[in-house]
Scaffold this active site. Structure first.
Site, mmCIF file in Angstrom:
data_model
loop_
_atom_site.group_PDB
_atom_site.id
_atom_site.type_symbol
_atom_site.label_atom_id
_atom_site.label_comp_id
_atom_site.label_asym_id
_atom_site.label_seq_id
_atom_site.Cartn_x
_atom_site.Cartn_y
_atom_site.Cartn_z
ATOM 1 N N ARG A 168 38.859 91.799 23.331
ATOM 2 C CA ARG A 168 39.256 92.691 24.418
ATOM 3 C C ARG A 168 39.950 91.847 25.481
ATOM 4 O O ARG A 168 39.562 90.696 25.718
ATOM 5 C CB ARG A 168 38.029 93.370 25.047
ATOM 6 N N GLU A 215 46.072 97.171 29.400
ATOM 7 C CA GLU A 215 46.951 97.736 28.359
ATOM 8 C C GLU A 215 47.457 99.118 28.776
ATOM 9 O O GLU A 215 46.688 99.883 29.365
ATOM 10 C CB GLU A 215 46.177 97.832 27.037
ATOM 11 N N HIS A 234 47.975 95.646 20.561
ATOM 12 C CA HIS A 234 46.621 96.075 20.147
ATOM 13 C C HIS A 234 46.682 96.801 18.794
ATOM 14 O O HIS A 234 46.300 97.971 18.685
ATOM 15 C CB HIS A 234 45.980 96.969 21.218
HETATM 16 P P1 NAP Z 1 29.831 92.241 16.269
HETATM 17 O O1 NAP Z 1 29.553 92.147 14.824
HETATM 18 O O2 NAP Z 1 28.887 92.978 17.142
HETATM 19 O O3 NAP Z 1 30.040 90.754 16.827
HETATM 20 C C1 NAP Z 1 30.121 90.477 18.183
HETATM 21 C C2 NAP Z 1 29.908 88.982 18.389
HETATM 22 O O4 NAP Z 1 30.061 88.698 19.792
HETATM 23 C C3 NAP Z 1 28.513 88.479 18.000
HETATM 24 O O5 NAP Z 1 28.664 87.244 17.347
HETATM 25 C C4 NAP Z 1 27.803 88.280 19.335
HETATM 26 O O6 NAP Z 1 26.809 87.275 19.214
HETATM 27 C C5 NAP Z 1 28.994 87.860 20.210
HETATM 28 N N1 NAP Z 1 28.729 88.090 21.631
HETATM 29 C C6 NAP Z 1 28.420 89.272 22.224
HETATM 30 N N2 NAP Z 1 28.207 89.070 23.538
HETATM 31 C C7 NAP Z 1 28.393 87.749 23.771
HETATM 32 C C8 NAP Z 1 28.300 86.932 24.935
HETATM 33 N N3 NAP Z 1 27.968 87.454 26.130
HETATM 34 N N4 NAP Z 1 28.566 85.615 24.805
HETATM 35 C C9 NAP Z 1 28.891 85.084 23.608
HETATM 36 N N5 NAP Z 1 28.993 85.810 22.470
HETATM 37 C C10 NAP Z 1 28.737 87.118 22.549
HETATM 38 O O7 NAP Z 1 31.251 92.926 16.538
HETATM 39 P P2 NAP Z 1 32.537 92.989 15.598
HETATM 40 O O8 NAP Z 1 32.451 94.177 14.732
HETATM 41 O O9 NAP Z 1 32.756 91.654 14.971
HETATM 42 O O10 NAP Z 1 33.658 93.289 16.718
HETATM 43 C C11 NAP Z 1 33.841 92.412 17.791
HETATM 44 C C12 NAP Z 1 34.760 93.010 18.831
HETATM 45 O O11 NAP Z 1 36.107 92.932 18.390
HETATM 46 C C13 NAP Z 1 34.577 94.503 19.130
HETATM 47 O O12 NAP Z 1 33.496 94.739 20.010
HETATM 48 C C14 NAP Z 1 35.916 94.884 19.733
HETATM 49 O O13 NAP Z 1 35.891 94.721 21.138
HETATM 50 C C15 NAP Z 1 36.886 93.870 19.129
HETATM 51 N N6 NAP Z 1 37.832 94.525 18.197
HETATM 52 C C16 NAP Z 1 39.167 94.478 18.469
HETATM 53 C C17 NAP Z 1 40.073 95.066 17.591
HETATM 54 C C18 NAP Z 1 41.538 95.035 17.849
HETATM 55 O O14 NAP Z 1 42.212 95.968 17.453
HETATM 56 N N7 NAP Z 1 42.076 93.996 18.453
HETATM 57 C C19 NAP Z 1 39.611 95.714 16.446
HETATM 58 C C20 NAP Z 1 38.254 95.721 16.188
HETATM 59 C C21 NAP Z 1 37.375 95.122 17.068
HETATM 60 P P3 NAP Z 1 25.509 87.222 20.163
HETATM 61 O O15 NAP Z 1 25.030 88.645 20.317
HETATM 62 O O16 NAP Z 1 24.562 86.308 19.462
HETATM 63 O O17 NAP Z 1 25.987 86.634 21.455
HETATM 64 C C1 8YV Z 2 41.355 100.260 17.750
HETATM 65 C C2 8YV Z 2 39.595 98.474 18.351
HETATM 66 O O1 8YV Z 2 42.687 99.895 17.973
HETATM 67 O O2 8YV Z 2 37.859 99.067 16.870
HETATM 68 C C3 8YV Z 2 38.157 98.574 17.958
HETATM 69 O O3 8YV Z 2 37.322 98.131 18.745
HETATM 70 O O4 8YV Z 2 39.928 97.933 19.351
HETATM 71 C C4 8YV Z 2 40.643 98.995 17.443
HETATM 72 O O5 8YV Z 2 40.208 99.118 16.148
HETATM 73 C C5 8YV Z 2 40.910 101.117 18.849
HETATM 74 O O6 8YV Z 2 39.545 101.266 18.935
HETATM 75 C C6 8YV Z 2 41.576 102.468 18.689
HETATM 76 O O7 8YV Z 2 41.112 103.311 19.646
#
Ligand code: NAP
Ligand code: 8YV
Length: 318
Positions: free
Chosen positions: A232, A261, A279
């Site tokens: 994010r 964004e 994004h």
């Molecule tokens: P997840 O499995 O819940 O993993 C989140 C990771 O973040 C865990 O390793 C957690 O470990 C760590 N974390 C959380 N809070 C933290 C803190 N304060 N300090 C350090 N580490 C921390 O989530 P995921 O499914 O991999 O997704 C991760 C994130 O990617 C989503 O929440 C979303 O914001 C982002 N995302 C972006 C896109 C995009 O389109 N660019 C798409 C999908 C997801 P600990 O709890 O041990 O700290």
């Molecule tokens: C999407 C994301 O672009 O899953 C997330 O956390 O950031 C992305 O997969 C977004 O959520 C679409 O609304």
């Protein structure tokens, strides 16, 4: 039999909007001229809300829907939903985990390689006709280098798997070490940044991670280091990052997400040492369909059985 009423907070992909309209009595809040008035008059008529990271759901919206029982969030990162307020009111909350891991990890690796090897920059070089005048400058090797991953969750582990294919040395940062992984846990993000050549950020968003990648972490990455952010925009101190990129105190960056964004800092637009994406990491037809299917599955499961398919884990007590 009357169909279940669902409120749709904001625009969704057309296929999901069509399915919602077909399978539920779905109402578009975003289409209301005066949403506040609509909610005051009709908010009590909805038990389920569909939302996205753009629209979120705050406590005021939940209060305006006194019979709300379930929020289904399109996207895994639900940082714009007030999950604590939902839990307090007993509202169940689901997201769309796992189905997007591969596509987001693919884009993280794509950004890393592009930032290091200058793919987008050299494409612009060719299109400008600059190849006719001379060679593109040498770039930075990726294979065999040191990769720091901030957040070794579902997506972080998919990134690590890909990076192993590039013979990269991997360490990671998170609050707790992850069980059963072969990589070294680094409790200090600044220390991880100092160690690595590439820092990929894929922690969850929200107040707990706001500016986790601080000016100090960016400085620790140093003039040979690259930052990739697919988590994010709020996680990175964007002003500090822009300053470091402009003054070349880090080598480069690949960014899929931004603090405000769809606005991208003007200063980044002229820089060749940063790759800018809108994004799009989960944005393939296949993955977005899987996310949409999960939203629908959660709604049906809630109405039919009173439980969600992919509920978000309960937050630890404050
Ligand atoms: P997840 O499995 O819940 O993993 C989140 C990771 O973040 C865990 O390793 C957690 O470990 C760590 N974390 C959380 N809070 C933290 C803190 N304060 N300090 C350090 N580490 C921390 O989530 P995921 O499914 O991999 O997704 C991760 C994130 O990617 C989503 O929440 C979303 O914001 C982002 N995302 C972006 C896109 C995009 O389109 N660019 C798409 C999908 C997801 P600990 O709890 O041990 O700290
Ligand atoms: C999407 C994301 O672009 O899953 C997330 O956390 O950031 C992305 O997969 C977004 O959520 C679409 O609304």
């Amino acid at each position: 039999m009357s169909r279940h009423r669902v409120l749709q907070a904001g625009r969704l992909m057309p296929e999901l909007e069509a399915s919602l309209a077909e399978q539920f009595d779905c109402h578009a809040l975003w289409n209301e001229k005066d949403p506040r008035r609509f909610l005051a008059e009709q908010g009590a008529g909805f038990q389920a809300l569909v939302t996205t990271s753009k629209n979120g759901a705050d406590a005021a919206l939940m209060d305006a829907m006194p019979n709300l029982k379930a929020i289904t969030h399109f996207g895994v990162g639900y940082d714009t939903v007030d999950a604590a307020a939902a839990a307090k009111r007993g509202i169940a909350l689901s997201n769309t985990p796992d189905v997007l891991n591969d596509c987001v990890a693919d884009v993280a690796m794509g950004l890393l390689i592009d930032a290091a090897r200058g793919l987008s920059a050299s494409d612009r070089f060719v299109r400008r006709g600059d190849w006719l005048k001379g060679q593109f400058p040498l770039t930075t090797r990726v294979s065999g280098k040191k990769l720091g991953i901030a957040g070794l969750g579902r997506i972080g582990q998919a990134i690590a798997k890909r990076a192993q294919g590039f013979d990269m040395h991997i360490r990671y940062h998170s609050r707790k070490p992850v069980a059963n992984v072969a990589f070294t846990h680094e409790p200090s993000l600044a220390a991880l940044a100092r160690w690595c050549d590439f820092l990929v950020v894929i922690v969850s968003g929200g107040p707990a991670t706001r500016h986790l990648v601080s000016a100090e972490v960016i400085e620790a990455l140093g003039p040979q280091g690259y930052l990739v952010n697919v988590s994010r925009g709020s996680v990175v101190d964007e002003a500090a990052l822009v300053d470091a990129l402009v003054h070349r105190r880090i080598a480069g960056a690949g960014l899929d997400v931004f603090e405000d964004e769809p606005r991208v800092p003007q200063a980044l637009l002229a820089l060749d040492n940063v790759v800018l994406l809108p994004h799009l990491a989960s944005g393939t037809r296949e993955t977005r369909k899987a996310m949409a299917d999960l939203v629908l599955a959660n709604l049906h499961s809630w109405f039919d059985h009173g439980r969600l398919v992919t509920p978000v884990p309960a937050a630890p007590p404050a």
